[in-house]
Write a protein that holds these residues in place. Structure first.
Motif, short mmCIF file in Angstrom:
data_model
loop_
_atom_site.label_atom_id
_atom_site.label_comp_id
_atom_site.label_asym_id
_atom_site.label_seq_id
_atom_site.Cartn_x
_atom_site.Cartn_y
_atom_site.Cartn_z
N UNK A 83 -4.03 -0.92 13.55
CA UNK A 83 -3.58 0.44 13.30
C UNK A 83 -2.22 0.40 12.60
N UNK A 84 -2.08 1.13 11.47
CA UNK A 84 -0.84 1.16 10.74
C UNK A 84 0.18 2.04 11.45
N UNK A 85 1.40 1.55 11.55
CA UNK A 85 2.48 2.33 12.14
C UNK A 85 3.44 2.70 11.01
N UNK A 86 3.42 3.98 10.60
CA UNK A 86 4.19 4.42 9.43
C UNK A 86 5.18 5.48 9.87
N UNK A 87 6.46 5.27 9.60
CA UNK A 87 7.50 6.23 9.99
C UNK A 87 8.30 6.70 8.78
N UNK A 88 8.15 6.04 7.64
CA UNK A 88 8.86 6.42 6.41
C UNK A 88 7.95 6.07 5.23
N UNK A 89 8.31 6.44 4.02
CA UNK A 89 7.42 6.14 2.88
C UNK A 89 7.18 4.65 2.72
N UNK A 90 5.91 4.28 2.59
CA UNK A 90 5.55 2.89 2.31
C UNK A 90 4.44 2.89 1.27
N UNK A 91 4.36 1.79 0.54
CA UNK A 91 3.31 1.62 -0.45
C UNK A 91 2.21 0.75 0.15
N UNK A 92 1.06 1.35 0.38
CA UNK A 92 -0.07 0.64 0.97
C UNK A 92 -0.88 -0.06 -0.11
N UNK A 93 -1.41 -1.21 0.24
CA UNK A 93 -2.16 -2.03 -0.71
C UNK A 93 -3.48 -2.48 -0.09
N UNK A 116 -8.80 1.78 -7.62
CA UNK A 116 -7.36 2.00 -7.41
C UNK A 116 -6.98 1.39 -6.07
N UNK A 117 -6.02 0.46 -6.10
CA UNK A 117 -5.77 -0.40 -4.94
C UNK A 117 -4.49 -0.09 -4.19
N UNK A 118 -3.76 0.95 -4.58
CA UNK A 118 -2.52 1.29 -3.87
C UNK A 118 -2.47 2.78 -3.60
N UNK A 119 -1.71 3.15 -2.58
CA UNK A 119 -1.45 4.55 -2.26
C UNK A 119 -0.13 4.64 -1.50
N UNK A 120 0.63 5.68 -1.79
CA UNK A 120 1.84 5.94 -1.03
C UNK A 120 1.51 6.67 0.26
N UNK A 121 2.08 6.21 1.38
CA UNK A 121 1.94 6.88 2.67
C UNK A 121 3.27 7.57 2.98
N UNK A 122 3.22 8.88 3.21
CA UNK A 122 4.44 9.67 3.37
C UNK A 122 4.34 10.63 4.55
N UNK A 123 5.38 10.70 5.39
CA UNK A 123 5.38 11.67 6.49
C UNK A 123 5.59 13.10 6.00
N UNK A 124 4.91 14.04 6.65
CA UNK A 124 5.14 15.46 6.40
C UNK A 124 6.37 15.89 7.19
#
Length: 365
Positions: free
Chosen positions: A1-11, A248-256
């Protein structure tokens, strides 16, 4: 499970490897050398994935990048950017340890290299086939010949061939126009090569744009391809028709961080310092800085046409939705966006988070 708290670039590593495999096989099928551009990923670890497919020579966009990949064991490197003569001492240091090719884009640069280079170095002459960025005009045979003569006065300079970036394919309306632009470029380069064939029979023709390399099926007269963005692709390539959504192999993950249903908007933690300010224009939407995707079964979906980034400040991203959609989201949600230009986004983000939770460093980490 990904733990995301700030913008990260997922691959998505699987998609990256599939993209590499596809382009390697395409080059082999058409009998052209494959020298991928590493400016997109800028990562020694991802560079290692190319080695898994037999890649032995690479392209970079700066001397700093060339040093970084040389330290990772790459021995055949082209710097596909007009040579910066202010770095000649460092260039010669690197050229003493690897097979290094430089790009000459003007007669002045040729004069300086011919005068000062004392280490074996390969030279490509950059050719402008219509993009009007840098390089010698493809039809200016006399000026190109003068550069060749000047290069020939220095025993350390080894003429490799003619190199171009067909950047005008990024302005195409779709795959057919990409093919038309590329075919005309290849014809121009074949004529140029023929003009100098008797004196330089081993001169290579090297081309390097991802749209053309992705959609073209005829590389007649081309000796080498140097695509870079194909390793990730992005929203711009998708709009051009150079790739499919599942490539397309990347996406930005961003908190609302804020939701405004009354104006059909949300604010995400993810701004220009994360995405870059590159945009595409979509009818009825205007400038689009990214489009929302979903992460399902550890894969990114195709973009949702109803949710897009309409504006970027330094840290803020304004997400626009069709009516009534914004109300479905809450502060603290993590949203995923396909970036417009993955090369710039990757450079800004400086590292990747794989879907399995690993962190991959880059030269900027």
């Amino acid at each position: 499970m990904l733990s995301i708290v700030r913008p990260v670039l997922l691959l998505d590593e699987q998609r990256v490897r599939q993209n590499i495999s596809r382009m390697v096989n395409k080059a082999k099928h058409h009998g052209v050398a494959f020298r991928p551009h590493f400016k997109t990923h800028q990562s020694a670890e991802i560079g290692g994935w190319f080695r898994d497919f037999g890649v032995k020579k690479i392209t970079v966009s700066s001397l700093q990048m060339a040093y970084y990949f040389a330290e990772s064991g790459w021995k055949d490197i082209t710097i596909a950017f007009p040579v910066n003569v202010c770095e000649l001492n460092q260039i010669q240091d690197l050229a003493s340890t690897v097979h290094l090719n430089l790009l000459v884009s003007s007669s002045e640069a040729a004069d300086i290299l011919a005068r000062d280079i004392k280490t074996d170095t390969g030279i490509f002459i950059e050719i402008d086939t219509g993009f009007k960025r840098s390089g010698m005009d493809v039809d200016n045979i006399d000026a190109i010949e003068k550069i060749l003569i000047r290069i020939g006065t220095n025993k350390y300079l080894r003429f490799e061939g003619f190199l171009t970036h067909t950047g005008q394919t990024y302005l195409a309306a779709g795959p057919e126009q990409i093919r038309s632009i590329s075919a005309e470029t290849y014809a121009q380069l074949r004529r140029l090569k023929e003009a100098f064939h008797s004196a330089y029979p081993h001169a290579l023709i090297s081309i390097g744009d991802t749209p053309g390399c992705s959609v073209m099926d005829d590389f007649s007269g081309i000796d080498e391809i140097r695509p870079g963005n194909f390793v990730f692709y992005d929203l711009m390539q998708l709009q051009l028709g150079a790739c499919q959504p599942d490539e397309v192999a990347v996406a930005m993950a961003c908190p609302v961080v804020a939701v405004y249903p009354e104006r059909n908007e949300m604010i995400i933690y993810g701004g220009a310092i994360h995405f870059s300010k590159e945009f595409i224009t979509i009818p009825e939407k205007g400038p689009v800085f990214g489009m929302m995707v979903y992460l399902r079964k550890e894969q990114f979906t195709e973009p949702d046409p109803d949710i897009w980034i309409s504006k970027l400040s330094q840290e803020h991203g304004t997400v626009r939705t069709v009516p009534h959609q914004a109300a479905h989201f809450s502060v603290g949600d993590i949203l995923y966006f396909m970036p417009v230009h993955s090369c710039l986004t990757a450079n800004l983000m400086r590292e990747y988070h794989t879907l399995s939770g690993e962190i991959i460093q880059t030269m900027n980490s």
